[in-house]
Write an enzyme that holds these catalytic residues in place. Structure first.
Site, short mmCIF file in Angstrom:
data_model
loop_
_atom_site.label_atom_id
_atom_site.label_comp_id
_atom_site.label_asym_id
_atom_site.label_seq_id
_atom_site.Cartn_x
_atom_site.Cartn_y
_atom_site.Cartn_z
N ARG A 139 0.87 -1.18 0.00
CA ARG A 139 0.00 0.00 0.00
C ARG A 139 0.90 1.22 0.00
NH1 ARG A 139 -2.59 -1.10 5.59
NH2 ARG A 139 -0.39 -1.58 5.88
N PHE A 182 -11.38 -1.23 5.00
CA PHE A 182 -12.01 -0.87 3.72
C PHE A 182 -13.52 -0.72 3.84
CE2 PHE A 182 -8.82 -0.52 0.40
CZ PHE A 182 -7.70 -0.86 1.16
N LYS A 199 -14.68 2.37 4.92
CA LYS A 199 -14.71 3.80 5.19
C LYS A 199 -15.46 4.49 4.06
CE LYS A 199 -13.13 7.35 7.60
NZ LYS A 199 -13.65 7.59 8.93
N GLY A 240 -16.87 7.55 1.82
CA GLY A 240 -16.23 8.79 1.39
C GLY A 240 -16.45 9.04 -0.09
N GLY A 287 -9.53 5.51 -5.62
CA GLY A 287 -8.80 5.99 -6.80
C GLY A 287 -7.42 5.38 -6.73
N CYS A 325 -3.82 1.89 -8.86
CA CYS A 325 -4.13 0.46 -9.06
C CYS A 325 -5.62 0.14 -9.24
CB CYS A 325 -3.57 -0.35 -7.90
SG CYS A 325 -1.78 -0.41 -7.91
N LYS A 353 -7.57 1.00 -12.68
CA LYS A 353 -7.16 0.27 -13.87
C LYS A 353 -7.32 -1.25 -13.69
CE LYS A 353 -2.15 -0.25 -13.01
NZ LYS A 353 -2.12 -1.70 -12.87
N ARG A 394 -2.16 9.68 -9.15
CA ARG A 394 -2.76 8.95 -10.27
C ARG A 394 -4.20 8.54 -9.93
NH1 ARG A 394 2.04 4.73 -11.49
NH2 ARG A 394 2.30 4.93 -9.24
N1 LIG Z 1 1.90 1.63 -7.00
C1 LIG Z 1 1.33 0.69 -6.27
O1 LIG Z 1 0.84 0.93 -5.17
C2 LIG Z 1 1.26 -0.73 -6.78
C3 LIG Z 1 0.88 -1.75 -5.89
C4 LIG Z 1 0.82 -3.05 -6.36
C5 LIG Z 1 1.10 -3.32 -7.69
N2 LIG Z 1 1.44 -2.31 -8.54
C6 LIG Z 1 1.77 -2.65 -9.93
O2 LIG Z 1 3.18 -2.58 -10.08
C7 LIG Z 1 3.51 -2.10 -11.40
C8 LIG Z 1 4.38 -0.87 -11.31
O3 LIG Z 1 3.63 0.16 -10.67
P1 LIG Z 1 4.32 1.50 -10.15
O4 LIG Z 1 3.28 2.25 -9.41
O5 LIG Z 1 5.59 1.17 -9.49
O6 LIG Z 1 4.63 2.21 -11.57
P2 LIG Z 1 5.55 3.48 -11.83
O7 LIG Z 1 4.97 4.15 -13.00
O8 LIG Z 1 5.75 4.25 -10.57
O9 LIG Z 1 6.98 2.87 -12.21
C9 LIG Z 1 7.22 2.17 -13.39
C10 LIG Z 1 8.66 2.44 -13.80
O10 LIG Z 1 9.03 1.57 -14.87
C11 LIG Z 1 9.90 2.28 -15.72
N3 LIG Z 1 10.01 1.59 -17.00
C12 LIG Z 1 9.12 1.53 -18.00
N4 LIG Z 1 9.59 0.79 -19.02
C13 LIG Z 1 10.82 0.36 -18.65
C14 LIG Z 1 11.79 -0.45 -19.27
N5 LIG Z 1 11.63 -0.97 -20.48
N6 LIG Z 1 12.95 -0.68 -18.60
C15 LIG Z 1 13.16 -0.15 -17.37
N7 LIG Z 1 12.24 0.62 -16.74
C16 LIG Z 1 11.09 0.87 -17.36
C17 LIG Z 1 9.31 3.67 -15.77
O11 LIG Z 1 10.24 4.63 -16.21
C18 LIG Z 1 8.90 3.86 -14.31
O12 LIG Z 1 9.93 4.47 -13.55
C19 LIG Z 1 2.17 -1.88 -12.11
O13 LIG Z 1 1.83 -3.04 -12.82
C20 LIG Z 1 1.21 -1.68 -10.95
O14 LIG Z 1 -0.10 -2.03 -11.29
C21 LIG Z 1 1.54 -1.02 -8.11
#
Ligand SMILES: NC(=O)c1ccc[n+]([C@@H]2O[C@H](COP(=O)([O-])OP(=O)(O)OC[C@H]3O[C@@H](n4cnc5c(N)ncnc54)[C@H](O)[C@@H]3O)[C@@H](O)[C@H]2O)c1
Length: 439
Positions: free
Chosen positions: A162, A257, A259, A261, A265, A268, A271, A336
């Protein structure tokens, strides 16, 4: 190299994608004692990290990055070819945003798979940590095999952290799901996570891929459900906080979960929920519940905006509104799919002027919102001469503000609390017209 105490076996790990997930995962695995190289195609991000400048806000992360870089266990580079020869396990942690049709856009994942194939010359385990639809590991395998015909494995280890408590979540996860094709890959991944507490769940790759989507969809469903109950509360005189508490004590349901409001958003849920619905549709199944979950969430924002407009004389045109919060939740700078951003955009479209304040997300919001939005330096300046104050993100700090002073600065003492952060009785005692969700 300083080996962390208690480490079972130090491994050479590579994390591709150094965003919220990749940077936290790579840093925490280094802290667990492994030797980790984090890779990103964003040269600026890597340069900043190499200077000790952390590009995202996540509590505890900066200190951990610096400690592990100094200990020689954590490196940052843009070159996969450089990192691959020593790599035993490679995590793909790049973004999987929504494509135009709502399906997960896998182009970044596939680019990484192609790159791995081009540079690979020995056995490794490639782990999908990005959230990807069922069947993606097979496609990643095929992409690598186009260039490399030797032995390797692809596995799935979905991420459940999270934002706002990602570091703590890494070291104390509810579970670590490991979707593998064979015992060899399973044993290697168990070694990677050997010192991390939390139940390890070994599954097929397909189950692991689906567990991630099903988890997010279920959590989104819980929030939309409680928001539906909040609507009934507003029409019946019940109080959603009391109702949620009463429901949550049932351990078949649980208190989290629930709560009410302005809805969910973030990077994650939106999408992933839509991607799961698409996945169901691709398999010939109409996931009706999920469609309603999305609709309820969107309506919740609409109800909130309508209430503001109704209470301010039926129009938002010409009104000045103070928005407290921009991030999609507290303790993060991530905007986001933030409900706050969406609501501010709708308020501006309806003719309002918006002044906004957030503890961490202002820079990100500035780049996303219309240029007319003002960003005073503190909450009090934000409230000055506003027709109403809106709480849009649940930063605990907002609770601690001097609400007597805020009242004196507002043009009229009206608060719309979209996060049920404040106490209705206290706000009324202070002389506010106070509106919240379902109470
Ligand atoms: N953010 C969250 O809380 C969260 C939680 C669980 C799962 N996820 C999943 O994890 C994944 C990443 O999410 P995030 O929030 O870290 O995304 P993010 O956008 O913060 O980071 C992605 C990174 O990948 C890099 N990137 C893209 N193409 C690349 C390549 N070819 N080589 C090297 N680097 C590259 C980008 O420049 C960016 O820095 C997604 O699938 C998301 O759904 C995110």
């Amino acid at each position: 190299m300083d080996q962390a105490p208690g480490i079972y076996k130090q491994m050479h790990l590579t994390v591709v994608g150094t965003g919220y997930v990749g940077l936290v995962t790579g840093t925490c695995l280094a802290d667990a004692g492994h030797s980790v190289t984090c890779i990103d195609i964003d040269q600026e991000k890597i340069s900043r990290l190499n200077k000790g400048d952390i590009p995202i806000y996540e509590p505890g992360l900066e200190q951990l990055v610096k400690h592990n870089v100094a200990a020689g266990r954590l490196k940052f580079t843009t070159s996969l070819a450089e990192a691959l020869p020593a790599t035993e396990v490679l995590f793909i942690a790049v973004g999987t945003p929504s494509a135009a049709d709502g399906r997960a856009d896998l182009r970044y994942v596939f680019t990484v798979a192609d790159d791995i194939g081009k540079h690979l010359d020995h056995y490794i385990v490639v782990v999908d940590k990005s959230t990807v639809p069922v069947g993606t590991a097979k496609q990643v395998t095929e992409r690598i095999q186009r260039h490399y015909q030797g032995d390797f494995d692809v596995a799935s280890c979905p991420e459940f952290l999270r934002e706002g408590s990602a570091v703590d979540d890494f070291f104390a996860p509810d579970r670590i799901v490991l979707g593998v094709r064979n015992d060899k890959a399973g044993d290697i991944l168990l070694d990677v996570f050997k010192t991390i507490k939390g139940q390890k769940v070994l599954t097929t790759i397909e189950s692991a891929e689906l567990i991630k989507y099903a988890s997010n969809a279920f959590l989104a469903t819980k929030i939309s459900f409680i928001n539906e109950i909040a609507q009934i509360c507003e029409r019946s005189g019940a109080d959603i906080e009391e109702v949620a508490y009463g429901i949550g004590l049932d351990n078949r349901i649980g208190p989290k979960f629930l709560k009410a409001g302005i809805g969910w958003g973030g990077s994650c849920f939106p999408k992933d929920v839509i991607a799961l619905d698409q996945m169901a549709g691709d398999g010939g199944y109409d996931f009706r519940l999920l469609k309603a979950v999305v609709e309820v969430n969107s309506n919740q924002r609409g109800h909130f905006i309508k209430r503001i407009s109704d209470q301010l004389g039926g129009t938002l045109a010409g009104k000045t509104l103070a928005a407290f919060g921009l991030a999609f939740k507290n303790n993060t700078d991530d905007i986001r799919e933030s409900a706050a951003i969406d609501i501010i955009e709708q308020l501006i479209a309806a003719g309002a002027t918006v002044k906004a304040f957030d503890y961490k997300a202002t820079d990100n919001a500035r780049a996303a919102l219309p240029t007319s939005v003002l960003y005073p330096a503190d909450p009090y300046e934000t409230a000055r001469q506003a027709d109403a104050l809106l709480v849009l993100t649940e930063w605990k700090e907002f609770k601690e503000l001097d609400w007597i002073k805020l009242k004196s600065l507002l043009r009229q003492p009206v608060v719309f609390d979209g996060r049920n952060l404040l106490k209705p009785a206290t706000m009324r005692e202070l002389g506010y017209s106070y509106y919240s969700i379902g109470r």
